[in-house]
Motif scaffolding. Structure first.
Motif, PDB file in Angstrom:
ATOM      1  N   PHE A  59      -2.591  13.306  -6.273  1.00  0.00           N
ATOM      2  CA  PHE A  59      -1.888  12.072  -5.910  1.00  0.00           C
ATOM      3  C   PHE A  59      -1.874  11.874  -4.393  1.00  0.00           C
ATOM      4  N   ALA A  60      -1.682  12.978  -3.651  1.00  0.00           N
ATOM      5  CA  ALA A  60      -1.647  12.892  -2.189  1.00  0.00           C
ATOM      6  C   ALA A  60      -3.048  12.660  -1.616  1.00  0.00           C
ATOM      7  N   GLN A  61      -4.087  13.152  -2.321  1.00  0.00           N
ATOM      8  CA  GLN A  61      -5.458  13.021  -1.820  1.00  0.00           C
ATOM      9  C   GLN A  61      -6.060  11.657  -2.142  1.00  0.00           C
ATOM     10  N   SER A  62      -5.758  11.155  -3.343  1.00  0.00           N
ATOM     11  CA  SER A  62      -6.359   9.887  -3.775  1.00  0.00           C
ATOM     12  C   SER A  62      -5.272   8.902  -4.188  1.00  0.00           C
ATOM     13  N   PRO A  63      -5.183   7.748  -3.515  1.00  0.00           N
ATOM     14  CA  PRO A  63      -4.150   6.765  -3.861  1.00  0.00           C
ATOM     15  C   PRO A  63      -4.357   6.101  -5.223  1.00  0.00           C
ATOM     16  N   SER A  64      -5.550   6.267  -5.804  1.00  0.00           N
ATOM     17  CA  SER A  64      -5.812   5.618  -7.102  1.00  0.00           C
ATOM     18  C   SER A  64      -5.216   6.406  -8.276  1.00  0.00           C
ATOM     19  N   ILE A  65      -4.924   7.702  -8.073  1.00  0.00           N
ATOM     20  CA  ILE A  65      -4.294   8.514  -9.129  1.00  0.00           C
ATOM     21  C   ILE A  65      -2.836   8.088  -9.294  1.00  0.00           C
ATOM     22  N   THR A  66      -2.404   7.829 -10.521  1.00  0.00           N
ATOM     23  CA  THR A  66      -1.008   7.459 -10.782  1.00  0.00           C
ATOM     24  C   THR A  66      -0.421   8.374 -11.859  1.00  0.00           C
ATOM     25  N   PRO A  67       0.349   9.407 -11.461  1.00  0.00           N
ATOM     26  CA  PRO A  67       0.976  10.293 -12.448  1.00  0.00           C
ATOM     27  C   PRO A  67       2.038   9.539 -13.266  1.00  0.00           C
ATOM     28  N   ILE A  68       2.137   9.868 -14.560  1.00  0.00           N
ATOM     29  CA  ILE A  68       3.149   9.273 -15.447  1.00  0.00           C
ATOM     30  C   ILE A  68       3.960  10.404 -16.076  1.00  0.00           C
ATOM     31  N   PHE A  69       5.284  10.388 -15.862  1.00  0.00           N
ATOM     32  CA  PHE A  69       6.187  11.388 -16.438  1.00  0.00           C
ATOM     33  C   PHE A  69       7.003  10.727 -17.548  1.00  0.00           C
ATOM     34  N   THR A  70       7.273  11.466 -18.622  1.00  0.00           N
ATOM     35  CA  THR A  70       8.188  10.984 -19.673  1.00  0.00           C
ATOM     36  C   THR A  70       9.351  11.956 -19.739  1.00  0.00           C
ATOM     37  N   LEU A  71      10.567  11.460 -19.496  1.00  0.00           N
ATOM     38  CA  LEU A  71      11.717  12.373 -19.418  1.00  0.00           C
ATOM     39  C   LEU A  71      13.003  11.701 -19.875  1.00  0.00           C
ATOM     40  N   SER A  72      14.050  12.520 -19.968  1.00  0.00           N
ATOM     41  CA  SER A  72      15.374  12.025 -20.347  1.00  0.00           C
ATOM     42  C   SER A  72      16.425  12.578 -19.389  1.00  0.00           C
ATOM     43  N   SER A  73      17.314  11.700 -18.922  1.00  0.00           N
ATOM     44  CA  SER A  73      18.407  12.130 -18.039  1.00  0.00           C
ATOM     45  C   SER A  73      19.585  12.666 -18.832  1.00  0.00           C
ATOM     46  N   VAL A  74      19.566  12.476 -20.150  1.00  0.00           N
ATOM     47  CA  VAL A  74      20.661  12.938 -21.015  1.00  0.00           C
ATOM     48  C   VAL A  74      20.351  14.319 -21.595  1.00  0.00           C
ATOM     49  N   SER A  75      19.161  14.462 -22.189  1.00  0.00           N
ATOM     50  CA  SER A  75      18.790  15.764 -22.784  1.00  0.00           C
ATOM     51  C   SER A  75      18.150  16.695 -21.755  1.00  0.00           C
ATOM     52  N   GLY A  76      17.654  16.137 -20.632  1.00  0.00           N
ATOM     53  CA  GLY A  76      17.001  16.958 -19.616  1.00  0.00           C
ATOM     54  C   GLY A  76      15.549  17.241 -19.922  1.00  0.00           C
ATOM     55  N   GLU A  77      15.015  16.616 -20.955  1.00  0.00           N
ATOM     56  CA  GLU A  77      13.624  16.841 -21.359  1.00  0.00           C
ATOM     57  C   GLU A  77      12.659  16.479 -20.221  1.00  0.00           C
TER      58      GLU A  77
ATOM     59  N   LYS B 149       0.820  -1.225   0.000  1.00  0.00           N
ATOM     60  CA  LYS B 149       0.000   0.000   0.000  1.00  0.00           C
ATOM     61  C   LYS B 149       0.856   1.279   0.000  1.00  0.00           C
ATOM     62  N   VAL B 150       1.924   1.260  -0.786  1.00  0.00           N
ATOM     63  CA  VAL B 150       2.753   2.458  -0.964  1.00  0.00           C
ATOM     64  C   VAL B 150       2.268   3.169  -2.231  1.00  0.00           C
ATOM     65  N   PRO B 151       1.813   4.435  -2.148  1.00  0.00           N
ATOM     66  CA  PRO B 151       1.365   5.168  -3.343  1.00  0.00           C
ATOM     67  C   PRO B 151       2.490   5.238  -4.381  1.00  0.00           C
ATOM     68  N   ILE B 152       2.145   4.984  -5.646  1.00  0.00           N
ATOM     69  CA  ILE B 152       3.182   4.860  -6.670  1.00  0.00           C
ATOM     70  C   ILE B 152       2.940   5.827  -7.826  1.00  0.00           C
ATOM     71  N   PHE B 153       4.018   6.424  -8.337  1.00  0.00           N
ATOM     72  CA  PHE B 153       3.948   7.186  -9.585  1.00  0.00           C
ATOM     73  C   PHE B 153       5.036   6.659 -10.515  1.00  0.00           C
ATOM     74  N   ILE B 154       4.882   6.928 -11.821  1.00  0.00           N
ATOM     75  CA  ILE B 154       5.735   6.275 -12.821  1.00  0.00           C
ATOM     76  C   ILE B 154       6.536   7.305 -13.610  1.00  0.00           C
ATOM     77  N   VAL B 155       7.807   6.976 -13.848  1.00  0.00           N
ATOM     78  CA  VAL B 155       8.674   7.809 -14.683  1.00  0.00           C
ATOM     79  C   VAL B 155       9.139   6.960 -15.866  1.00  0.00           C
ATOM     80  N   VAL B 156       8.812   7.392 -17.082  1.00  0.00           N
ATOM     81  CA  VAL B 156       9.296   6.724 -18.294  1.00  0.00           C
ATOM     82  C   VAL B 156      10.580   7.438 -18.702  1.00  0.00           C
ATOM     83  N   SER B 157      11.722   6.742 -18.580  1.00  0.00           N
ATOM     84  CA  SER B 157      13.031   7.355 -18.837  1.00  0.00           C
ATOM     85  C   SER B 157      13.538   7.010 -20.234  1.00  0.00           C
ATOM     86  N   LYS B 158      14.681   7.580 -20.590  1.00  0.00           N
ATOM     87  CA  LYS B 158      15.388   7.313 -21.856  1.00  0.00           C
ATOM     88  C   LYS B 158      14.550   7.673 -23.100  1.00  0.00           C
ATOM     89  N   VAL B 159      13.749   8.737 -23.003  1.00  0.00           N
ATOM     90  CA  VAL B 159      12.933   9.123 -24.162  1.00  0.00           C
ATOM     91  C   VAL B 159      13.793   9.678 -25.300  1.00  0.00           C
TER      92      VAL B 159
END
Length: 491
Positions: A255-273, A201-211
């Protein structure tokens, strides 16, 4: 300082900081420290250091502290992303950013995390990032930050799954960040890590890396794949793709109010996008527990979970962990245990540090390291607790838990041995009996009695339980504890 040879410049600096302290220079006059010889200054400083004046150490380090566990498959870019966030420099595409996070030589050689490491990211009162850039030290980050994010970097490789489970169960993370490589999608241990976070029961959010490595079509396909899994009946999550700063603010609040919300980020650690969107999210993200809940925990007796044990030169034995309840003060006397014989040993807390900054008081829910002086390290182990002497803690060999068997190749029956994780406790236990059943199959529920095979442990009724053995996995909660004294009498 006592043993150091202090230069005149250092002494002058110290004296300039101490001038206005009444206990040091008297209530009505300032010290004309320039008139002192260096020997007089050393003597005066020695006198101050040997006294018990609470001069150098603040009572409590005041900042908002959130713990974020970092999950994801091997080679998904977890350590690299943390390196970029905490060091303030983009990666070169070949893993340079993650080198500062590794703790062992074999991790640097293989590029794979095998141990649990901690990194900090701060935000000041204006919402600006405070990290290791501009040659800051950890102490300077803590001083200038009003909010701290502590990242718990966990291992992605299946071989180190027990380490990852220990990090999730013992360090009590507020949130979990699941990192998915855009080029590989949902592969390897990604589903398993998602399942572990949900089971605990740990609230989770997702980061899509290497875009930066992928076309837009590949990124969209990975995001759609994630959305499909999150919407399945087992998850019942509402995915929310973050593509602007406004989205990041909204995502943090919801996200803090409702555990069912799951944010998804798309980013790059190389370009900084899109890295800035993740930073905005961390800055806005509020803590899960409210002040009322913390006040109630602080009213209880002291209970500190021991997760790490170190020996520090000139300091002695140091333990790291989380204060589960109560208040722990510098100089307080506690008892630690249980030992292999089931006893608790007395000790004294010599000093406390939070995020490498000294403080005198630790409050419920805060993680810290406690110096125990010359206490024998060989008497300590991970999974112990430090509690108030008046608590009279219950320890057990036998306990019962209501479990759900998530997966088992054959049938789960009496005599089966599994590794049990309950909070910071990790030990092999034998299945003594299954109430009302002879055997258990995948997906079935039962109340099971377990017996630890090595030494008794301190558990609590209602604690979340997770067990594994090879491909066998199950979750549940503790329902009954049989005190060790009764078990010994019975045998």
């Amino acid at each position: 300082l006592r043993n150091a040879i202090l230069s005149l410049a250092v002494l002058n600096l110290v004296f300039s900081r101490l001038q206005l302290i009444p206990e040091f220079c008297g209530p009505k006059k300032r010290i004309g420290f320039a008139k002192f010889t260096i020997n007089q200054k050393e003597k005066k400083l020695e006198q101050l250091l040997s006294s018990d004046l609470p001069v150098f150490v603040p009572v409590c380090v005041q900042f908002l502290d959130l713990r974020v566990a970092v999950l994801g498959n091997v080679d998904s870019g977890k350590s690299t992303l943390l390196g970029v966030l905490t060091q303030g420099e983009l990666d070169n595409g070949r893993g340079r950013a993650r080198l500062n996070l590794f703790r062992h030589l074999h991790e640097i050689q293989s590029g794979r995390t095998s141990s649990i490491s901690f990194e900090i990211l701060g935000f000041n009162s204006k919402g600006e990032v405070v990290n290791y850039s501009e040659s800051r030290t950890a102490e300077e980050i803590c001083e200038s930050a009003s909010k701290m994010i502590t990242f718990i970097d966990l291992a992605g490789h299946h071989k180190y799954l027990k380490t990852t489970i220990f990090g999730l169960t013992s360090y009590c993370p507020d949130f979990a960040m699941l990192v998915v490589g855009a080029n590989t999608g949902i592969a390897g241990t990604t589903r398993e890590h998602l399942g572990l976070a949900m089971a605990l029961k740990v609230p989770i959010f997702i980061v899509v890396s290497k875009v930066d490595l992928c076309t837009k079509g590949t990124i969209d396909r990975t995001v759609r794949q994630l959305e499909r899994i999150l919407k399945q009946p087992g998850c019942n999550k509402i995915p929310m793709v973050v593509s602007s700063a406004d989205d990041a603010v909204t995502a943090a609040q919801q996200f803090a109010q409702s555990p069912s919300i799951t944010p998804i980020f798309t980013l790059s650690s190389v370009s900084g996008e899109s890295l800035d969107l993740l930073k905005v999210f961390f800055n806005i993200l509020p803590p899960l527990s409210n002040s009322k809940e913390q006040e109630e925990l602080m009213q209880q007796l002291t209970e500190f979970q021991v997760d790490e044990i170190y020996t520090v030169p000139d300091v002695g034995t140091v333990v790291g962990g989380t204060l589960y309840s109560g208040i722990c003060r510098e100089g307080e006397r506690l008892v630690v245990g249980p030992t292999d014989e089931g006893n608790f040993l007395g000790l004294k807390v010599c000093s406390i540090q939070r995020n490498r900054s000294a403080c005198r008081v630790l409050r419920a829910g805060q993680a810290a390291t406690l110096a125990l002086g010359n206490f024998d390290r060989s008497l300590l182990r991970k999974g112990m607790v430090m509690v108030s002497p008046e608590m009279n803690p219950t320890i057990c060999w036998l306990f019962e838990a209501e479990i759900v068997l998530l997966f088992h190749a054959k049938t789960f029956r009496k005599g089966f041995q599994v590794t049990v994780h309950v909070g910071n406790v990790r030990q092999t236990a034998t299945v003594e009996c299954l109430h009302g059943k002879d055997e258990l199959r995948t997906g079935e529920k039962a109340v099971v009695r377990f017996k630890f095979i090595k030494h008794p442990e301190y558990l609590k009724v209602g604690a979340k339980l997770l067990f594994r053995e090879g491909v066998t996995k199950g979750i549940g909660h503790v329902t009954y504890l049989q005190p060790a004294s009764l078990y010994q009498h019975h045998t």
